[in-house]
Structures are given as structure tokens and as C-alpha cells.
Design a protein around this motif. Structure first.
Motif, PDB file in Angstrom:
ATOM      1  N   GLU A 140       0.839  -1.205   0.000  1.00  0.00           N
ATOM      2  CA  GLU A 140       0.000   0.000   0.000  1.00  0.00           C
ATOM      3  C   GLU A 140       0.874   1.255   0.000  1.00  0.00           C
ATOM      4  N   GLY A 141       0.417   2.266  -0.735  1.00  0.00           N
ATOM      5  CA  GLY A 141       1.138   3.532  -0.793  1.00  0.00           C
ATOM      6  C   GLY A 141       2.171   3.595  -1.887  1.00  0.00           C
ATOM      7  N   THR A 142       2.511   2.463  -2.513  1.00  0.00           N
ATOM      8  CA  THR A 142       3.475   2.488  -3.604  1.00  0.00           C
ATOM      9  C   THR A 142       2.771   2.806  -4.922  1.00  0.00           C
ATOM     10  N   THR A 143       3.557   3.182  -5.923  1.00  0.00           N
ATOM     11  CA  THR A 143       3.002   3.501  -7.234  1.00  0.00           C
ATOM     12  C   THR A 143       3.051   2.281  -8.133  1.00  0.00           C
ATOM     13  N   LEU A 144       1.924   1.931  -8.705  1.00  0.00           N
ATOM     14  CA  LEU A 144       1.833   0.753  -9.565  1.00  0.00           C
ATOM     15  C   LEU A 144       2.292   1.094 -10.982  1.00  0.00           C
ATOM     16  N   ASN A 145       3.149   0.271 -11.533  1.00  0.00           N
ATOM     17  CA  ASN A 145       3.569   0.395 -12.925  1.00  0.00           C
ATOM     18  C   ASN A 145       2.816  -0.652 -13.737  1.00  0.00           C
ATOM     19  N   PRO A 146       1.834  -0.251 -14.533  1.00  0.00           N
ATOM     20  CA  PRO A 146       1.001  -1.234 -15.255  1.00  0.00           C
ATOM     21  C   PRO A 146       1.811  -2.162 -16.160  1.00  0.00           C
ATOM     22  N   SER A 147       2.926  -1.660 -16.686  1.00  0.00           N
ATOM     23  CA  SER A 147       3.706  -2.501 -17.608  1.00  0.00           C
ATOM     24  C   SER A 147       4.291  -3.728 -16.913  1.00  0.00           C
ATOM     25  N   ASP A 148       4.452  -3.668 -15.600  1.00  0.00           N
ATOM     26  CA  ASP A 148       4.988  -4.809 -14.865  1.00  0.00           C
ATOM     27  C   ASP A 148       3.996  -5.962 -14.790  1.00  0.00           C
ATOM     28  N   TYR A 149       2.731  -5.664 -15.039  1.00  0.00           N
ATOM     29  CA  TYR A 149       1.689  -6.702 -14.906  1.00  0.00           C
ATOM     30  C   TYR A 149       0.847  -6.785 -16.179  1.00  0.00           C
ATOM     31  N   ALA A 150       1.485  -6.432 -17.305  1.00  0.00           N
ATOM     32  CA  ALA A 150       0.761  -6.434 -18.581  1.00  0.00           C
ATOM     33  C   ALA A 150       0.264  -7.822 -18.947  1.00  0.00           C
ATOM     34  N   TYR A 152      -1.119  -9.971 -17.104  1.00  0.00           N
ATOM     35  CA  TYR A 152      -2.377 -10.283 -16.412  1.00  0.00           C
ATOM     36  C   TYR A 152      -3.521  -9.335 -16.797  1.00  0.00           C
ATOM     37  N   ASN A 153      -3.176  -8.235 -17.449  1.00  0.00           N
ATOM     38  CA  ASN A 153      -4.173  -7.209 -17.793  1.00  0.00           C
ATOM     39  C   ASN A 153      -4.095  -6.923 -19.291  1.00  0.00           C
ATOM     40  N   PRO A 154      -5.031  -7.443 -20.073  1.00  0.00           N
ATOM     41  CA  PRO A 154      -4.996  -7.308 -21.530  1.00  0.00           C
ATOM     42  C   PRO A 154      -4.833  -5.856 -21.982  1.00  0.00           C
ATOM     43  N   GLY A 155      -3.823  -5.655 -22.855  1.00  0.00           N
ATOM     44  CA  GLY A 155      -3.576  -4.312 -23.377  1.00  0.00           C
ATOM     45  C   GLY A 155      -2.943  -3.380 -22.379  1.00  0.00           C
ATOM     46  N   GLY A 156      -2.550  -3.904 -21.216  1.00  0.00           N
ATOM     47  CA  GLY A 156      -1.952  -3.053 -20.193  1.00  0.00           C
ATOM     48  C   GLY A 156      -2.939  -2.082 -19.577  1.00  0.00           C
ATOM     49  N   LYS A 157      -4.242  -2.380 -19.712  1.00  0.00           N
ATOM     50  CA  LYS A 157      -5.286  -1.510 -19.169  1.00  0.00           C
ATOM     51  C   LYS A 157      -5.944  -2.164 -17.954  1.00  0.00           C
ATOM     52  N   ALA A 158      -6.470  -1.326 -17.081  1.00  0.00           N
ATOM     53  CA  ALA A 158      -7.125  -1.831 -15.880  1.00  0.00           C
ATOM     54  C   ALA A 158      -8.348  -2.656 -16.235  1.00  0.00           C
ATOM     55  N   LEU A 159      -8.594  -3.700 -15.446  1.00  0.00           N
ATOM     56  CA  LEU A 159      -9.753  -4.562 -15.685  1.00  0.00           C
ATOM     57  C   LEU A 159     -11.066  -3.833 -15.392  1.00  0.00           C
ATOM     58  N   PHE A 160     -11.056  -3.008 -14.345  1.00  0.00           N
ATOM     59  CA  PHE A 160     -12.235  -2.226 -13.952  1.00  0.00           C
ATOM     60  C   PHE A 160     -11.764  -0.839 -13.534  1.00  0.00           C
TER      61      PHE A 160
END
Length: 461
Positions: A140-150, A152-160
Motif C-alpha cells: 500500500e502507498g506504492t506507485t503501480l507500474n502497469p507494464s509490470d503486470y501487462a 495479467y491485464n490485456p492491453g496493459g489496461k485496468a480490468l475495472f
């Protein structure tokens, strides 16, 4: 007596009773019973400089679309956040331009909570996102880098996102076992089925929730969620309530930075109110005394009209309502002196007609008709000046001028009504009384009216 005079008098009396109720009838407090069961819903709205509080100027970050549509949407979102979560009465949130650049001025009168926390709450863009981070629990409190979890998340976009939430479902809850605060939510539309399907096929994965890319919770999916769930984290009650407030009203279309921040104590405001009341009482008293000594009976009627003007104006301020600031009070005090300008012009013209041998009824009519062009032009000029000041204050960030222009404009409009309608009605009531035989009551030398009347009679024989 003239036709319509009594009707106007009755209307003025009703107007006075209504305005007196608005101004003088007490407002019942939170734990008080209204006087005789009747509560006065109109209250005085004090500005930041009188009530104390904080003022913040928010400037859009560089490289963003600051169109009128986006700025207005951001203003509405900020206003909703203030009204929904800060408990501030009469906040002032307006778009203004400084050197052609748009910004949002936020004034929170009477706010005495955690200022920094409240301001940061307003600055949050409010973009809520749900990410699948696989077998990784993100602190908690850290900044999420979407590319690190691409993966699991199609297109590097949030699921919701926050747009998938049902705003009416958002509320603060409490874990019955630990007592910690949490946020309850439910999806809407097709997101209900998507959430149920995703959680059913990803049990054991971490479902990380971010606000403006900052992680607020990263729980593991333990079972299928039926379109709803809980956001857990190390929230205090205030933090949970503010987060719900941000999510409920949606994300800001523009990111802002703080250009300036100012805190004002209520002690200064109360001192300003006391001095303004003294100044207003002195100004009103001097004007009343002058009119009474110089114009005698007409001056006395004008004084009554001036008192009614003050009551009418203050009632309008409470009913609109006008947020009273120190410059606004100055504009009101200034308008008191200006309120008798029309009376003075009418009375001087009326005295000229009386010296020429006119009957009182004719002197009133002709005096008013000859004074009207000067009254009209001078007041229109003042109203134009007020409009220019208001526009300048709104568009160039000089908000201190806005209150002055508003109260002065309203004062001029109401003063025209009291001078033209109220004073003239009072004067018409004198016509059948025979006071024309007493020139001293009009501030004229003894015998002046009699000689003029005699001369007129001789000229008609």
C-alpha cells in the motif's frame, strides 16, 4: 387622495413586513426550537475574510486540455466533493482567469479541520482502477507500474475503473472482527457479470486497487464476488469517508497543482464585522440627520424610506443569498449614501416648483419628471461600473472586487425603487393634509409659498 396611493402604501407595508421577517426573525440553532414554531430559513452568508477558513487557488498542470467544458466539469466535481465530505457551509468555488490562463478558486469559510488533508483530497484526480497483479501483493502507498503486470491485464489496461462502480452503493463499513474501516462497493451494468466471472477464474491471485496509480489495497481473491466487494486498507474513518466522497462523484478531467494557499482566522473576521457595523451605523445616522435638518418634512419621509431601503437590501442579501465579504459590506455602506441622491434631486426640483406657486401635487409630479433623467443616467452609469468591476474581478482573479460590485449594484437598484416608489408615495400622502401652508416644513423661508400662491392667483384673475 390620488388613485393608487393607498394601494402602493399597502404594498409597501406588506413588503416591509416580509423583509423585516427575513432580517430580524431569529434563526433556530441545531438544538433550539423556532420562535413561536416559525423558523427563519434565511441566514447571513459570511465570506472567507469574515468567517475565517482557507482559500486555495488550483492551477491545471501543463499540457492538459483546459477547455471551458473540462474546467466546468472539474469545478462541478470539486464542488461536489466539498459539499459531500468537508461539512463546509457556503463554499465558493469559481473558475477565474489570470493573464488568460484558467484556474479554480476554492474558498472554504469556517473550515477548521485538517487543512492539508482536505486540500489533498480536492487535488486527487480520483481515477480508481482494479488490476490483476498475479501472485504479487503490491504494498500500500506504492506507485503501480502497469507494464509490470501487462501479462495479467490485456492491453496493459485496468480490468475495472471507477466508472464501473454504482455510486449509490459506495459507503464506509467496518470489519466486525478487527474493527478496521473499509469501503463497500458494487458494480453496475455489464461490470457485474465481468467481476463475477473474473474472480471465479482467478482465485488465489491478488486484486490490486489503485487511486491515481497509488496502491490503496492489494487483497487476495478468496472466492467469487457476486458483482460487489470491499476495499480494505489501513484507513481511518476520515480517510475512508473522503475516499468514498472522491469515488462517488467521479474523477477530475484535469490534474491540478496548488498555486497559492491562505488561511484566515475568525478573530480578524469578527473584528472586521464589528467595525463595519459601526461604520454603517455612523454613515446611516449622518445621512438621516442631514436630510432631516435640511429638507425637514420631505427629509423625514426620505429617512423613513432610507431605513426601509436598508431593510430591503439586507433581506435581498439573505434571500439570494449574497456572500458578504468586507469589500461587499463597504459597497453596502457606500450605497447608503448614494440611496438619497435621487431624493435630493427630486426635493430640490420640488422646492423650485413650490416657489413658483405650484400646488403640492403638481410640484411633486413636475419635480419628479424633471429629476428623473438625472436619476436614471447617474444610476445606470454606476450599474455599468459595477458590471465592469464584476467582470474584471471574475476574469482576472481579483475576487475581492466581486463582492463590492455585487452589493453596490443591488444597492443602486433597490435605492431607485425606494426613492421613486416609496418616497413618492409618502409625499403623495401629504397632499390632502394642508401642509403646503407651512413653508418651514419644506425648508423654505416663511411667506415664500404664500406670496407665490397669491401671485399665481392674481395672474389667473
Amino acid at each position: 387622495m390620488r388613485r393608487g396611493t393607498l394601494t402602493l402604501l399597502f404594498f409597501i407595508i406588506l413588503l416591509t413586513l416580509g423583509a423585516s421577517y427575513v432580517v430580524f426573525w431569529p434563526n433556530a440553532g441545531a438544538n433550539e426550537k423556532p420562535l413561536y414554531g416559525i423558523n427563519n430559513p434565511f441566514t447571513i452568508h459570511e465570506g472567507l475574510d469574515l468567517k475565517g477558513g482557507i482559500q486555495v487557488l488550483l492551477v491545471p498542470k501543463a499540457g492538459q486540455d483546459t477547455s471551458d467544458e473540462n474546467m466546468d466539469a472539474a469545478r462541478i466535481r470539486i464542488e461536489q466533493r466539498v459539499n459531500g465530505g468537508l461539512g463546509v457551509n457556503e463554499p465558493t468555488i469559481r473558475i477565474q482567469r489570470t493573464n488568460g490562463e484558467p484556474s479554480i478558486s476554492v474558498e472554504l469559510p469556517g473550515f477548521s479541520g485538517n487543512q492539508q488533508e482536505a486540500i489533498q483530497n480536492l487535488l486527487k484526480t480520483g481515477t480508481l482502477e482494479f488490476w490483476n497483479t498475479g501472485q504479487t501483493s503490491v504494498p500500500e502507498g506504492t506507485t503501480l507500474n502497469p507494464s509490470d503486470y501487462a501479462q495479467y491485464n490485456p492491453g496493459g489496461k485496468a480490468l475495472f475503473t471507477g466508472n464501473d462502480l454504482d455510486p449509490s452503493s459506495l459507503k464506509v463499513g467496518q470489519d466486525p472482527q478487527t474493527g478496521s474501516y473499509l469501503i463497500e462497493f458494487a458494480m453496475k451494468g455489464d461490470a457485474i457479470g465481468r467481476l463475477s466471472k473474473f474472480t471465479a477464474s482467478n482465485i488465489g491471485s491478488y486484486f490490486t486497487i489503485t487511486l491515481d496509480k497509488s496502491v490503496i489495497s492489494s487483497p487476495v481473491i478468496q472466492s467469487q464476488l457476486p458483482g460487489s466487494g470491499q476495499i480494505t486498507g489501513r484507513f481511518t474513518l476520515t480517510q475512508a469517508q473522503q475516499l468514498v466522497n472522491v469515488l462517488k462523484y467521479g474523477a477530475l478531467p484535469i490534474s491540478f497543482t496548488i498555486a497559492s494557499q491562505q488561511s484566515i482566522g475568525p478573530t480578524l473576521g469578527q473584528d472586521s464585522i464589528n467595525k463595519s457595523m459601526i461604520a454603517g451605523a455612523i454613515g446611516l445616522g449622518v445621512v438621516i440627520l442631514f436630510m432631516l435638518l435640511y429638507y425637514r418634512l420631505p427629509g423625514f419621509l426620505a429617512d423613513i424610506a432610507l431605513v426601509l431601503y436598508s431593510i430591503f437590501t439586507f433581506a435581498i442579501f439573505k434571500m439570494i443569498p449574497v456572500t458578504l465579504t468586507l469589500p461587499g459590506i463597504a459597497g453596502f455602506v457606500l450605497s447608503i449614501g448614494m440611496a438619497v441622491d435621487a431624493n435630493i434631486l427630486i426635493f430640490e426640483r420640488m422646492k423650485e416648483e413650490l416657489r413658483d406657486g405650484r400646488l403640492l401635487a403638481s410640484a411633486i409630479d413636475i419635480g419628479w419628471k424633471r429629476a428623473w433623467p438625472s436619476i436614471r443616467d447617474s444610476n445606470i452609469a454606476t450599474m455599468i461600473t459595477c458590471a465592469v468591476l464584476y467582470g474584471f474581478g471574475t476574469n482576472f482573479g481579483a475576487t475581492i472586487i466581486v463582492g463590492f460590485a455585487t452589493t453596490l449594484f443591488l444597492g443602486v437598484v433597490i435605492s431607485m425603487f425606494t426613492a421613486i416608489t416609496v418616497t413618492r408615495t409618502f409625499l403623495n400622502l401629504l397632499v390632502p393634509t394642508g401642509v403646503i401652508n407651512h413653508p418651514a416644513l419644506f425648508g423654505l423661508p416663511a411667506g415664500s409659498l404664500a406670496s407665490a400662491t397669491l401671485a399665481r392667483r392674481n395672474s389667473t384673475v
